[in-house]
Structure formats: structure tokens, C-alpha cells
Design a protein around this motif. Structure first.
Motif, PDB file in Angstrom:
ATOM      1  N   PHE A   1     -30.499  18.751 -47.845  1.00  0.00           N
ATOM      2  CA  PHE A   1     -31.269  19.930 -47.448  1.00  0.00           C
ATOM      3  C   PHE A   1     -31.808  19.774 -46.035  1.00  0.00           C
ATOM      4  O   PHE A   1     -31.663  20.665 -45.181  1.00  0.00           O
ATOM      5  CB  PHE A   1     -32.404  20.121 -48.454  1.00  0.00           C
ATOM      6  CG  PHE A   1     -33.343  21.259 -48.188  1.00  0.00           C
ATOM      7  CD1 PHE A   1     -32.923  22.572 -48.307  1.00  0.00           C
ATOM      8  CD2 PHE A   1     -34.671  21.012 -47.857  1.00  0.00           C
ATOM      9  CE1 PHE A   1     -33.808  23.628 -48.100  1.00  0.00           C
ATOM     10  CE2 PHE A   1     -35.557  22.053 -47.649  1.00  0.00           C
ATOM     11  CZ  PHE A   1     -35.120  23.366 -47.769  1.00  0.00           C
ATOM     12  N   ALA A   2     -32.401  18.617 -45.756  1.00  0.00           N
ATOM     13  CA  ALA A   2     -32.940  18.364 -44.421  1.00  0.00           C
ATOM     14  C   ALA A   2     -31.853  18.403 -43.368  1.00  0.00           C
ATOM     15  O   ALA A   2     -32.034  18.967 -42.281  1.00  0.00           O
ATOM     16  CB  ALA A   2     -33.651  17.011 -44.398  1.00  0.00           C
ATOM     17  N   SER A   3     -30.699  17.819 -43.673  1.00  0.00           N
ATOM     18  CA  SER A   3     -29.614  17.780 -42.689  1.00  0.00           C
ATOM     19  C   SER A   3     -29.028  19.156 -42.430  1.00  0.00           C
ATOM     20  O   SER A   3     -28.578  19.449 -41.321  1.00  0.00           O
ATOM     21  CB  SER A   3     -28.514  16.818 -43.150  1.00  0.00           C
ATOM     22  OG  SER A   3     -27.738  17.371 -44.199  1.00  0.00           O
TER      23      SER A   3
ATOM     24  N   GLY B   1     -30.210  19.164 -38.850  1.00  0.00           N
ATOM     25  CA  GLY B   1     -29.144  18.420 -38.187  1.00  0.00           C
ATOM     26  C   GLY B   1     -29.196  16.934 -38.479  1.00  0.00           C
ATOM     27  O   GLY B   1     -29.815  16.483 -39.452  1.00  0.00           O
ATOM     28  N   LYS B   2     -28.556  16.162 -37.588  1.00  0.00           N
ATOM     29  CA  LYS B   2     -28.397  14.734 -37.847  1.00  0.00           C
ATOM     30  C   LYS B   2     -29.065  13.838 -36.801  1.00  0.00           C
ATOM     31  O   LYS B   2     -28.866  12.619 -36.829  1.00  0.00           O
ATOM     32  CB  LYS B   2     -26.907  14.388 -37.928  1.00  0.00           C
ATOM     33  CG  LYS B   2     -26.176  15.011 -39.118  1.00  0.00           C
ATOM     34  CD  LYS B   2     -24.759  14.492 -39.192  1.00  0.00           C
ATOM     35  CE  LYS B   2     -24.080  14.905 -40.490  1.00  0.00           C
ATOM     36  NZ  LYS B   2     -23.650  16.291 -40.472  1.00  0.00           N
ATOM     37  N   ASN B   3     -29.823  14.403 -35.891  1.00  0.00           N
ATOM     38  CA  ASN B   3     -30.449  13.587 -34.849  1.00  0.00           C
ATOM     39  C   ASN B   3     -31.765  12.980 -35.337  1.00  0.00           C
ATOM     40  O   ASN B   3     -32.846  13.262 -34.821  1.00  0.00           O
ATOM     41  CB  ASN B   3     -30.687  14.433 -33.588  1.00  0.00           C
ATOM     42  CG  ASN B   3     -29.385  14.864 -32.939  1.00  0.00           C
ATOM     43  OD1 ASN B   3     -28.437  14.078 -32.871  1.00  0.00           O
ATOM     44  ND2 ASN B   3     -29.331  16.102 -32.465  1.00  0.00           N
ATOM     45  N   VAL B   4     -31.645  12.121 -36.355  1.00  0.00           N
ATOM     46  CA  VAL B   4     -32.828  11.475 -36.928  1.00  0.00           C
ATOM     47  C   VAL B   4     -33.235  10.290 -36.063  1.00  0.00           C
ATOM     48  O   VAL B   4     -32.435   9.405 -35.782  1.00  0.00           O
ATOM     49  CB  VAL B   4     -32.554  11.013 -38.369  1.00  0.00           C
ATOM     50  CG1 VAL B   4     -33.750  10.250 -38.920  1.00  0.00           C
ATOM     51  CG2 VAL B   4     -32.250  12.221 -39.256  1.00  0.00           C
ATOM     52  N   LYS B   5     -34.491  10.289 -35.661  1.00  0.00           N
ATOM     53  CA  LYS B   5     -35.023   9.224 -34.805  1.00  0.00           C
ATOM     54  C   LYS B   5     -35.543   8.052 -35.626  1.00  0.00           C
ATOM     55  O   LYS B   5     -35.367   6.885 -35.269  1.00  0.00           O
ATOM     56  CB  LYS B   5     -36.140   9.794 -33.930  1.00  0.00           C
ATOM     57  CG  LYS B   5     -36.749   8.816 -32.946  1.00  0.00           C
ATOM     58  CD  LYS B   5     -37.809   9.525 -32.108  1.00  0.00           C
ATOM     59  CE  LYS B   5     -38.443   8.593 -31.094  1.00  0.00           C
ATOM     60  NZ  LYS B   5     -39.490   9.289 -30.301  1.00  0.00           N
ATOM     61  N   SER B   6     -36.195   8.368 -36.755  1.00  0.00           N
ATOM     62  CA  SER B   6     -36.753   7.307 -37.596  1.00  0.00           C
ATOM     63  C   SER B   6     -36.943   7.807 -39.023  1.00  0.00           C
ATOM     64  O   SER B   6     -37.079   9.011 -39.262  1.00  0.00           O
ATOM     65  CB  SER B   6     -38.093   6.820 -37.042  1.00  0.00           C
ATOM     66  OG  SER B   6     -39.056   7.865 -37.068  1.00  0.00           O
TER      67      SER B   6
ATOM     68  N   ALA C   1     -16.302  14.383 -45.259  1.00  0.00           N
ATOM     69  CA  ALA C   1     -16.477  12.950 -45.480  1.00  0.00           C
ATOM     70  C   ALA C   1     -17.618  12.426 -44.613  1.00  0.00           C
ATOM     71  O   ALA C   1     -18.431  11.598 -45.062  1.00  0.00           O
ATOM     72  CB  ALA C   1     -15.172  12.215 -45.152  1.00  0.00           C
ATOM     73  N   GLU C   2     -17.703  12.913 -43.395  1.00  0.00           N
ATOM     74  CA  GLU C   2     -18.765  12.494 -42.478  1.00  0.00           C
ATOM     75  C   GLU C   2     -20.140  12.794 -43.058  1.00  0.00           C
ATOM     76  O   GLU C   2     -21.053  11.974 -42.993  1.00  0.00           O
ATOM     77  CB  GLU C   2     -18.608  13.203 -41.129  1.00  0.00           C
ATOM     78  CG  GLU C   2     -19.703  12.858 -40.130  1.00  0.00           C
ATOM     79  CD  GLU C   2     -19.691  13.748 -38.891  1.00  0.00           C
ATOM     80  OE1 GLU C   2     -20.320  13.354 -37.899  1.00  0.00           O
ATOM     81  OE2 GLU C   2     -19.070  14.825 -38.934  1.00  0.00           O
ATOM     82  N   GLN C   3     -20.304  13.989 -43.659  1.00  0.00           N
ATOM     83  CA  GLN C   3     -21.583  14.373 -44.240  1.00  0.00           C
ATOM     84  C   GLN C   3     -21.943  13.474 -45.416  1.00  0.00           C
ATOM     85  O   GLN C   3     -23.074  12.992 -45.525  1.00  0.00           O
ATOM     86  CB  GLN C   3     -21.544  15.842 -44.698  1.00  0.00           C
ATOM     87  CG  GLN C   3     -22.765  16.318 -45.472  1.00  0.00           C
ATOM     88  CD  GLN C   3     -24.019  16.463 -44.631  1.00  0.00           C
ATOM     89  OE1 GLN C   3     -23.962  16.364 -43.406  1.00  0.00           O
ATOM     90  NE2 GLN C   3     -25.145  16.720 -45.272  1.00  0.00           N
ATOM     91  N   THR C   4     -20.986  13.253 -46.295  1.00  0.00           N
ATOM     92  CA  THR C   4     -21.238  12.416 -47.464  1.00  0.00           C
ATOM     93  C   THR C   4     -21.631  11.001 -47.052  1.00  0.00           C
ATOM     94  O   THR C   4     -22.597  10.434 -47.571  1.00  0.00           O
ATOM     95  CB  THR C   4     -19.997  12.376 -48.371  1.00  0.00           C
ATOM     96  OG1 THR C   4     -19.765  13.688 -48.910  1.00  0.00           O
ATOM     97  CG2 THR C   4     -20.181  11.399 -49.524  1.00  0.00           C
TER      98      THR C   4
END
Length: 333
Positions: free
Chosen positions: A187-189, A193-198, A303-306
Motif C-alpha cells: 500500500f505504501a509503495s 513509491g520506492k525512494n525509502v530513506k529509512s 517481479a521487481e515489486q515482489t
């Protein structure tokens, strides 16, 4: 290949029942087989859903020419073995979430799919329901402005007579994070998106599994996701998406059938987005469309998401001290 993708179900539990009910409403798929470790369970499930072929072993179904694809509905720890068994016998695989217990398993499974030239997709059904598609459309069109916050809680409690359930067993990849926290991380992604810092996380440990986990994800642009999961604690199964122009309230955050928008100007709007059936129909249709078109990977549930979400779960477990037998086995290789 037939016009309809011929499915066999591996497993006869609650999720298998939901899949069997949903596939009745899908025009490009049919359920022709079921496999269980016991003949009794295979026959009982087959009788309930009028399934012609009943197998008392997974190997027998994998070797059958009567199916094109398999739906894997066994506990998490059995996903890799059953999926690879089916793929090594030329079957496409739709595998229940979480697709793997850890990243090493997920990568091995996708390599197996590639080696056998078949399709493998995680059954993250919630990504394909009308409510999620509509919410993504609204966010992409800037209706809520810049999305800067997401909250999602998927927390339930099991009864005392259910404490032998696989969700409480480390050897089965048990715990709330893999069972339902996977929805919150996806849900968050979807919206941030995918730019998680921490990532920061805390878990309450019960019998070697996380009975309750809370994770905070901070993104490069300053956005924050607040995700919680539990199997021995009930919280409202709800979520929010916060933007600079307003916010959305979603009663079932990962697969809403109603979207309530609240804008900073004081206006509000409610949008009805019901399922076609029980919510599984869209993922079955999508999977079958991909197979019929010769695709080996979903363009939506990639596959990348999983692997990305599985890596996040690995990281959260590392932070909170949750270790599965599968982690040790992979680490020794």
C-alpha cells in the motif's frame, strides 16, 4: 492452449475456497483440478466445487497435462517448493502472498520461472481491484496534491482454539508482518513509491513470531508511511492517504470498496468502487490475460515489486529480531 486457462489449486484451506468461488465468475479461466496431501481433503474440496480432477499429491497434479496453471494456496513456507514443482513441470504459477518467506526464496522462484519459460505472479489481488485502481488514478491526477503520508492498519486476533494455526509457527514463516503487514508495505509503495530513506520498526514477539509489528518508513521527499499489523490484537482495518490538498479515508485500506475524500477547503466526496465478486476475480483475469498474451511477468505485479517488498520485510525482521529457519538455511549456502 485452450481459450480458458485451466487451473489446478494446491491446497484446500480458506484462501483456496475464496479462489474457487471467484474463478466461477472469470470468463477466461476454469478450475479443473485440486491437489492435497490427503485424498480425503482433495475429494471433499472437489465435491464442494464440482472439480473433475482430484489429486492426493502435489507431484501428481504437477505432472498432469490437464492443467495450464497452478494457484498455490498452502502456508508461506510451502510456496517455494510447490511453485517450483509446478514450474519445473511447465505450469504457470499464481502464488498466494507473501510469495516467499525471504528474498533468497523469491529470487530463486523467479529464476525457476525464467528457466522454465513460464509465468510466475504473486497473488497481490488488492493491487488490481477497482478501489485501488481508482485511488491510484485520483492520486496520479493530483486530486489530493502531493502525497506526503500514508497510514494502514491490518490487525486481527485469533481465537484460543486457533493457536495451532501456521501463522504462529516460525517454521511456516508465521507472524503478522508476512501474513498481513505485506499489504501495508505494498500500500505504501503504491502511493509513495520506492525512494525509502529509512525504516524503523518495533515488534511484540510471541513464540518466535511477531504478533504485532509497527513500521515507519521515511521517504527521500519527506513523506512518511505508518504501517501496522497484528495477529493477536484487533485494530480498525482502515487507512489514510494524506496529500497537500486533502486526504482519503479507506475503510479497507488495501482493497477499498468505498473512497471518502476530504479536502482542505472543507468539501468532501464519497466514491463507490465495489468488487466484481469477492475481490479475487480481477487478479485471476489479469493473470490469465498475461498468460494468453505470452507474457512471463505481469506488467502490474512485477517481479521487481515482489522482491522489493520482500526485501523490506527482511529488513524489518532484522530490525525486530525475527529469524526463520529458512533464513539460516539460506545463509549457510
Amino acid at each position: 492452449m485452450n481459450t480458458k486457462i485451466r487451473f489446478g489449486i494446491v491446497g484446500t484451506g480458506v484462501i483456496a475456497h475464496r479462489f474457487a468461488n471467484a474463478i466461477k465468475n472469470v470468463s477466461n479461466a476454469e478450475l479443473v483440478a485440486v491437489a492435497s496431501r490427503t485424498k480425503e481433503n482433495a475429494e471433499k474440496f472437489g465435491n464442494e466445487f464440482n472439480i473433475p480432477l482430484r489429486f492426493d499429491s502435489y507431484e501428481k497434479m504437477a505432472q498432469s497435462d490437464a492443467i495450464d496453471a497452478a494457484y498455490i494456496a498452502v502456508p508461506h513456507s510451502g510456496h517455494i517448493g510447490c511453485s517450483c514443482l509446478m514450474m519445473n513441470n511447465g505450469k504457470h504459477v499464481l502464488c498466494e502472498k507473501p510469495m516467499a518467506v525471504n528474498t533468497a526464496e523469491a529470487e530463486e522462484m523467479f529464476l525457476c520461472a525464467k528457466k522454465n519459460n513460464v509465468m510466475l505472479m504473486e497473488a497481490m489481488w488488492a493491487r488490481l481491484v477497482p478501489g485501488t485502481l481508482k485511488m491510484l488514478e485520483l492520486c496520479n491526477n493530483g486530486v489530493l496534491g502531493d502525497i506526503m503520508g500514508v497510514e494502514g492498519k491490518f490487525c486481527y486476533t485469533m481465537d484460543e482454539d486457533e493457536m495451532d494455526h501456521h501463522v504462529f509457527k516460525p517454521e511456516n514463516g508465521g507472524g503478522s508482518l508476512l501474513d498481513v503487514g505485506v499489504y501495508g508495505l505494498n500500500f505504501a509503495s503504491w502511493y509513495l513509491g520506492k525512494n525509502v530513506k529509512s525504516i524503523n520498526a518495533q515488534s511484540d514477539i510471541y513464540n518466535g513470531i511477531d504478533s504485532h509489528t509497527c513500521a515507519i518508513l521515511k521517504y527521500e521527499n519527506g513523506a512518511i508511511a505508518d504501517i501496522s499489523s497484528a495477529v493477536l490484537l484487533r485494530k480498525p482495518n482502515e487507512g489514510y492517504i494524506y496529500g497537500t490538498k486533502g486526504y482519503a479515508y479507506l475503510q479497507r485500506f488495501y482493497a477499498p470498496q468505498e473512497i471518502r475524500l476530504h479536502f482542505n477547503c472543507g468539501e468532501s466526496e464519497t466514491i463507490s468502487v465495489p468488487y466484481a465478486g469477492n475481490g479475487f476475480e480481477e487478479q485471476i483475469t489479469h493473470f490469465c490475460d498475461c498468460v494468453a498474451n505470452g507474457l512471463k511477468e505481469s506488467p502490474v505485479i512485477t517481479a521487481e515489486q515482489t522482491i522489493y517488498i520482500t526485501k523490506q520485510m527482511d529488513e524489518i525482521r532484522k530490525i525486530t529480531g525475527i529469524v526463520y529457519p529458512q533464513d539460516k538455511a539460506k545463509g549457510e549456502n
